[in-house]
Write a protein that holds these residues in place. Structure first.
Motif, short mmCIF file in Angstrom:
data_model
loop_
_atom_site.label_atom_id
_atom_site.label_comp_id
_atom_site.label_asym_id
_atom_site.label_seq_id
_atom_site.Cartn_x
_atom_site.Cartn_y
_atom_site.Cartn_z
N ILE A 346 0.85 -1.20 0.00
CA ILE A 346 0.00 0.00 0.00
C ILE A 346 0.88 1.25 0.00
O ILE A 346 0.68 2.18 -0.79
N THR A 347 1.89 1.25 0.85
CA THR A 347 2.82 2.38 0.89
C THR A 347 3.45 2.59 -0.48
O THR A 347 3.50 3.71 -0.98
N GLY A 348 3.92 1.50 -1.06
CA GLY A 348 4.57 1.59 -2.36
C GLY A 348 3.65 2.21 -3.40
O GLY A 348 4.05 3.09 -4.16
N ALA A 349 2.40 1.75 -3.43
CA ALA A 349 1.46 2.27 -4.43
C ALA A 349 1.24 3.75 -4.25
O ALA A 349 1.22 4.52 -5.21
N PHE A 350 1.11 4.19 -3.00
CA PHE A 350 0.88 5.61 -2.78
C PHE A 350 2.08 6.45 -3.18
O PHE A 350 1.96 7.46 -3.86
N ILE A 351 3.26 5.98 -2.77
CA ILE A 351 4.46 6.72 -3.16
C ILE A 351 4.55 6.81 -4.67
O ILE A 351 4.78 7.86 -5.25
N PHE A 352 4.30 5.68 -5.29
CA PHE A 352 4.53 5.58 -6.72
C PHE A 352 3.57 6.42 -7.53
O PHE A 352 3.93 7.04 -8.52
N ILE A 353 2.32 6.44 -7.11
CA ILE A 353 1.32 7.13 -7.93
C ILE A 353 1.14 8.57 -7.47
O ILE A 353 1.00 9.48 -8.27
N LEU A 354 1.20 8.78 -6.16
CA LEU A 354 0.89 10.14 -5.68
C LEU A 354 2.07 11.08 -5.81
O LEU A 354 1.91 12.22 -6.20
N LEU A 355 3.26 10.58 -5.49
CA LEU A 355 4.42 11.47 -5.49
C LEU A 355 4.60 12.19 -6.82
O LEU A 355 4.68 13.42 -6.85
N PRO A 356 4.62 11.47 -7.93
CA PRO A 356 4.81 12.16 -9.20
C PRO A 356 3.66 13.10 -9.53
O PRO A 356 3.86 14.12 -10.19
N GLU A 357 2.46 12.78 -9.05
CA GLU A 357 1.34 13.65 -9.35
C GLU A 357 1.47 14.98 -8.61
O GLU A 357 1.14 16.03 -9.14
N TYR A 358 1.93 14.89 -7.38
CA TYR A 358 1.99 16.12 -6.60
C TYR A 358 3.30 16.87 -6.78
O TYR A 358 3.37 18.07 -6.54
N LEU A 359 4.33 16.16 -7.18
CA LEU A 359 5.57 16.85 -7.50
C LEU A 359 5.66 16.88 -9.02
O LEU A 359 6.34 16.07 -9.63
N ARG A 360 4.95 17.81 -9.60
CA ARG A 360 4.84 17.86 -11.05
C ARG A 360 6.21 17.84 -11.73
O ARG A 360 6.42 17.16 -12.73
N ALA A 361 7.12 18.63 -11.18
CA ALA A 361 8.44 18.74 -11.80
C ALA A 361 9.10 17.38 -11.86
O ALA A 361 9.92 17.10 -12.73
N PHE A 362 8.69 16.55 -10.95
CA PHE A 362 9.31 15.26 -10.78
C PHE A 362 8.76 14.23 -11.76
O PHE A 362 9.38 13.23 -12.04
N SER A 363 7.59 14.53 -12.33
CA SER A 363 6.87 13.46 -13.02
C SER A 363 7.59 12.96 -14.27
O SER A 363 7.47 11.81 -14.63
N ASP A 364 8.37 13.86 -14.94
CA ASP A 364 9.16 13.40 -16.08
C ASP A 364 10.20 12.38 -15.65
O ASP A 364 10.56 11.48 -16.39
N TYR A 365 10.69 12.59 -14.43
CA TYR A 365 11.78 11.76 -13.96
C TYR A 365 11.31 10.52 -13.24
O TYR A 365 12.08 9.78 -12.67
N ARG A 366 9.98 10.36 -13.24
CA ARG A 366 9.39 9.29 -12.45
C ARG A 366 10.03 7.93 -12.73
O ARG A 366 10.56 7.29 -11.83
N MET A 367 10.01 7.52 -13.98
CA MET A 367 10.52 6.18 -14.27
C MET A 367 12.03 6.09 -14.06
O MET A 367 12.55 5.06 -13.65
N LEU A 368 12.71 7.20 -14.32
CA LEU A 368 14.16 7.22 -14.08
C LEU A 368 14.43 6.93 -12.61
O LEU A 368 15.22 6.07 -12.25
N VAL A 369 13.72 7.69 -11.77
CA VAL A 369 13.94 7.55 -10.34
C VAL A 369 13.52 6.16 -9.86
O VAL A 369 14.21 5.53 -9.07
N PHE A 370 12.41 5.66 -10.39
CA PHE A 370 11.96 4.37 -9.88
C PHE A 370 12.81 3.22 -10.40
O PHE A 370 13.00 2.24 -9.70
N GLY A 371 13.33 3.38 -11.60
CA GLY A 371 14.29 2.39 -12.08
C GLY A 371 15.48 2.33 -11.14
O GLY A 371 15.89 1.26 -10.67
N ALA A 372 16.00 3.52 -10.83
CA ALA A 372 17.15 3.59 -9.93
C ALA A 372 16.76 3.05 -8.55
O ALA A 372 17.52 2.31 -7.92
N ALA A 373 15.54 3.40 -8.12
CA ALA A 373 15.11 2.95 -6.79
C ALA A 373 15.05 1.42 -6.73
O ALA A 373 15.39 0.82 -5.71
#
Ligand SMILES: Nc1ncnc2c1ncn2[C@@H]1O[C@H](COP(=O)(O)OP(=O)(O)OP(=O)(O)O)[C@@H](O)[C@H]1O
Ligand SMILES: [Mg+2]
Lengths: 404, 266, 300
Positions: A346-373
């Motif tokens: 549940i935590t993972g899903a929220f981090i994964f879906i909500l974080l990029p939505e609320y940190l707009r600047a971050f959303s392009d980097y979403r997959m980059l960051v999660f790949g690294a994560a």
């Protein structure tokens, strides 16, 4: 700590990464206008970042080797005691319930929608968690079952007018059915072969959906999929969104309930044992194929269910929504949150879906960051953010002394 | 009376290597039998063949869990889980516990084959399932008590001392309610005190549970004191069988072991 | 008949490229039993660095052949460097972890590299400069085979011969074979296993880079995603032949290349990828040890 040799090492690492990233990060060619853009700034950034990160990297590796359990215990036992305190427990549950109920009334439609998506990923994550986290079968084609659910609602509705609520169980059953169908031939394969075959199956299903126009309407997909109806009353957009949100909340509760029960059962234990050691499991009399098939089918059922919701929520589906990337996202959110742990997923899903939505600047980097994560998680904390807790059993026989 | 286990002319190859050649042996009810032989003789391979992990090239393996009855059943080539269900359980030479599960859970896995709750029952958790779950826990705990490792019940299996891990392997196998228990080097890595304790445990299992035992062991003193009958393997062939006394004085056996600088009284 | 020849040569071209990528999969799997999911990305990075290098050298005014050779060299160096680094970061710390961990790490690495290239360069297809000149001597058959295809066959053949030589006759090659057979034993007889693993990644990556440059030059455009499908297909080829065996990888690659070529040519081109994936699934299910592999009983 910061010995000269360490600093030299870090300088070397930094130089290496500047070299490594040079062509791709620094040079950008425009093949049409025949110009070259030299982005030296990137090189400096990489140099500095890798210099410092290399210290951190080595430090963390060392920490991992020595096992940092001892240091943590104080803080975590305080945390544990607080959590175990029944007062805290009930009050936090009440608080969370209030938050859940209030959410759509406090926040905008847009945010409710995002939340509904996140909840959908919770269901998907928990479903895949049965297969990967519990039974240890790396399924890289999980999205196929999601597609099965979505298309079964869309097509059944299109041809026969099946409603959303009728489609929910049908989607789940079809998901499970496909799980068994695909699972049967692949389950005797070794772990990593299984991963690739499931990936292959996932792609095959997507390619069929894309090319079999008569059946699936091809790449253009299916539009105008109805939202669930509320006792025949016409709802406004706001009301429908809220309604979908609450349906999703109920489904999440159902999923958590079922998965929790399963985990703490004869079958669930067999899954966990299977992940640990297949040979020993068989020697204990566990039917490997059957048990794996159960995991595959129950996991797939949730994907089918979520697929129905997805079709209703977006009211348009096409094969492009069901690529390998989607499977990878679901996999990475459970890896990130904590494989095998419901709360972790549940935590993972929220981090994964909500974080990029609320940190707009971050959303392009979403997959980059999660790949690294995903890589970093495997290297430093393979159990995920939330570690699976161990179960303790009460022994009730008269002779044995009571356990916790 | 039928033997509980009757192996006849069992052979197994790995590529060109004849790991087992025409091995025959019988085990009767309530016997403690030992399989000995130098390293690489094929003892573990024999276990793997009769428990279904490998499929033998040729031969038959008959069991009769109820020796009073005359019918016997060929289990050659069946899957390992089926064979366990029919009542043969084993331990592994290189310990294969479920390392990240608790000691109690390890034994509970052993109960799997004698319990029934399926997916739907597990989700609904009606009275019958709840009772079954409770019984699994209690039975497992009792088995832990019998093997003397109940104090570790809630520890992670990987954290146990070596000797206790070996015992846990036995406990886990016992949980499947076998009529024949196969132990692959149960005393390996144990200190002398633990080995003596293990001998007592094995005798107790035979007496109280009515279970026959076949064990592989390198500790000759242990074997000689414990067993009713011994089979000797060398290079995949059975070179001798008989009582401990007969084996100790068998020149063929002594020769097979001589290369290893061996002394039976060690 | 001409159509058949065209398809046959098309299959040979595909097969050569798949072989170049599949070798990396098979070598890595042979040594550390890991499906290096990021291997497709190495190939993609090879193509991208070649594109970048070629453009730069073009601006500097080098001749076509020089640019081709230099760009290939740059691609080989960079892919090898990436392969080496990836192993150190994502796999080496996981040598003793649960078997799923390195695979998940590899998937993470693959996603990371795709997005890295996409963000640093572009998400669109980019045109790849024409690096291979049109040979005059093929003019009579130019309608069924191009000069880039000839280069692909020749290079693939040379690479495979060179690799065979390296593995059969050099000291490093022998050490690689020993490590593949038994890591502990290899360590005991004084082989530096870490070094051998690194070498394996470097060689595999370098060969993938050659594949990347050749296919990019042949097709004429690339994007950040080309590694994914090519990677899976090359993996299919490796499994088809029998993973762990280098001949197997080559054999599997050609079988796959021809299957795809003839199936798209005679059946339907809509389902191009479907044939590859179906072949993968069928092989893994019915003959997981591959065409030349032997099935072995796991030691218990
Ligand atoms: N899966 C396998 N594949 C190939 N060879 C095997 C396999 N399993 C066992 N062997 C070989 O078969 C022979 C017998 O091995 P086995 O393990 O049965 O010996 P053992 O008598 O149990 O020896 P030890 O006392 O060392 O345990 C050995 O030469 C071994 O290398
Ligand atoms: Mg042995």
């Amino acid at each position: 700590m910061f010995k000269l040799s360490e600093i030299i090492k870090s300088i070397a690492v930094s130089a290496w990464f500047m070299f490594l990233t040079f062509p791709i990060l620094v040079i950008k060619v425009n093949t049409y206008e025949k110009t070259i853009d030299w982005r030296w700034k990137n090189m400096i950034l990489i140099g500095i970042a890798s210099f410092f990160l290399s210290f951190l990297w080595r430090y963390m590796l060392k920490q991992k080797e020595y096992g940092s359990d001892k240091k943590k215990s104080k803080a975590s036992s305080f945390f544990k005691n607080t959590v175990k305190n029944p007062k805290f427990y009930t009050s936090s549950i009440v608080l969370i319930l209030c938050l859940i109920i209030a959410f759509p009334f406090v926040f905008s439609i847009y945010q409710t929608n995002i939340m509904t998506s996140a909840l959908m990923y919770v269901v998907l994550g928990l479903g895949l968690n049965i297969v990967v986290g519990l039974a240890g079968l790396l399924d890289l084609g999980y999205v196929a079952f999601f597609a099965v659910g979505a298309y079964s609602y869309a097509l059944l509705n299109h041809h026969f007018g099946i409603t959303f609520f009728m489609a929910l169980p049908i989607g789940a059953l079809l998901g499970a059915f496909f799980g068994i169908l695909l699972g049967f031939p692949v389950l005797r394969l070794k772990g990593d072969y299984l991963a690739i075959v499931t990936l292959g199956f996932g792609e095959i299903i997507r390619l069929i959906l894309e090319n079999w126009n008569d059946f699936s309407f091809g790449p253009s997909g299916i539009a105008n999929i109805p939202k669930p109806s509320f006792f025949g009353i016409n709802l406004s957009i706001y009301e429908t969104t809220t309604y979908m949100y609450f349906i999703m909340i109920l489904l999440v509760f159902l999923t958590v309930f079922v998965v929790n029960r399963l985990e703490d059962s004869r079958i669930g234990r067999a899954w966990i044992a299977l992940k640990e050691d297949e040979v020993a499991c068989q020697a204990m009399g566990i039917d490997k194929t059957k048990t794996k098939l159960y995991a595959f089918a129950t996991g797939a059922a949730w994907a089918g269910l979520a697929g129905v919701v997805f079709a209703a929520k977006t009211s348009f589906i096409n094969p492009a929504s069901f690529t390998f990337l989607e499977s990878a996202i679901i996999l990475s959110l459970i890896v990130l949150g904590g494989m095998g742990s419901i709360f972790g997923v549940i935590t993972g899903a929220f981090i994964f879906i909500l974080l990029p939505e609320y940190l707009r600047a971050f959303s392009d980097y979403r997959m980059l960051v999660f790949g690294a994560a995903m890589v970093l998680m495997m290297v430093f904390r393979p159990q995920g953010i939330i570690k699976k807790r161990r179960r303790f059993y009460k022994i009730s026989d008269s002779g044995g002394k009571k356990q916790r | 009376m039928n033997p509980v286990l009757e192996v006849s002319k069992l052979s197994m190859n790995f590529g060109g290597l004849k790991a087992l050649e025409n091995i025959s042996l019988d085990i009767f009810q309530n016997e403690i039998v030992s399989l000995i032989g130098p390293n690489g003789a094929g003892k573990t391979t024999f276990f793997n063949c009769i428990t279904g992990i490998y499929t033998p090239v040729s031969g038959d393996i008959f069991i009769s869990s109820l020796p009073q009855k005359t019918e016997k059943e060929n289990i050659c080539g069946l899957k390992p889980n089926i064979i366990t269900k029919k009542g043969m359980a084993r331990t592994f030479q290189n310990i294969r516990l479920f390392q990240n599960m608790t000691v109690l859970e390890n034994v509970m896995i052993g109960r799997h084959v004698r319990t029934h709750a399926g997916i739907i029952a597990s989700v609904l958790k009606l009275k019958k399932t709840r009772n079954e779950e409770k019984k699994i826990v209690d039975d497992s705990y009792n088995i832990l008590k019998k093997t003397g490792i109940e104090n570790f019940a809630n520890e992670k299996a990987s954290t146990l001392p070596y000797g206790a891990q070996r015992k846990l392997e036995i406990a886990r196998a016992l949980a499947t309610e076998p009529f024949l228990l196969l132990l692959d080097e149960p005393a390996a890595g144990m200190n002398p005190a633990e080995t003596i304790e293990l001998g007592l445990l094995i005798k107790e299992i035979r007496e109280k549970e009515n279970i026959s035992i076949l064990l592989i062991e390198h500790d000759m003193k242990f074997v000689m004191n414990l067993c009713d009958k011994i089979f000797v393997l060398d290079y995949g062939k059975k070179i001798a069988s008989g009582t401990p006394d007969a084996i100790q004085n068998n020149p063929v056996v002594i020769k097979a072991y001589l290369g290893e600088d061996f002394d039976f009284d060690a | 008949m001409e159509y058949f020849a065209e398809l046959f040569l098309g299959g040979l071209t595909r097969g050569s490229i798949y072989a170049l990528i599949a070798i990396g999969y098979t070598m890595v799997y042979g040594i550390i039993e890991l499906i290096n999911f990021a291997h497709g990305e190495i190939y993609m990075i090879g193509a991208f660095t070649a594109l970048i290098a070629a453009s730069v050298f073009n601006f500097l005014g080098f001749g076509q052949i020089t640019v081709f050779l230099l760009a290939t060299a740059v691609a080989i160096i960079y892919s090898a460097a990436y392969g080496f680094t990836i192993e150190k970061i994502a796999y080496k710390p996981l040598r003793n972890a649960h078997r799923l961990s390195p695979l998940i790490s590899a998937i993470g690495m693959s996603i990371f590299l795709q997005n890295y290239v996409m963000l640093a360069q572009t998400s669109n297809f980019v045109r790849f400069p024409k690096l291979i000149p049109d040979f005059e001597f093929i003019e009579p058959v130019a309608h069924i085979i191009g000069s880039s295809e000839i280069v692909i066959f020749v290079v693939a053949a040379i690479v495979m011969l060179a690799l065979t030589f390296l593995i059969k006759f050099t000291k490093t090659g022998k050490a690689m074979r020993a490590t593949a057979q038994d890591k502990t034993m290899a360590m005991l007889i004084g082989i530096n296993v870490d070094f051998i693993i690194s070498i394996t990644f470097i060689i595999g990556s370098a060969i993938a880079a050659i594949g990347g440059v050749l296919i990019a030059a042949h097709i004429g455009q690339i994007n950040f995603y080309i590694g994914f499908v090519a990677g899976i297909k090359a993996f299919t080829a490796a499994v088809l032949g029998g993973i762990g065996s280098i001949y197997g990888a080559a054999l599997g690659a050609f079988v796959l290349g021809w299957t795809e070529s003839f199936a798209t040519g005679y059946v339907s081109s809509d389902y191009e990828d479907l044939f590859a994936f179906s072949l993968l699934v069928i092989i893994l299910i019915f003959k997981p040890e591959g065409l030349v592999g032997k099935s072995t009983a796991p030691k218990v």
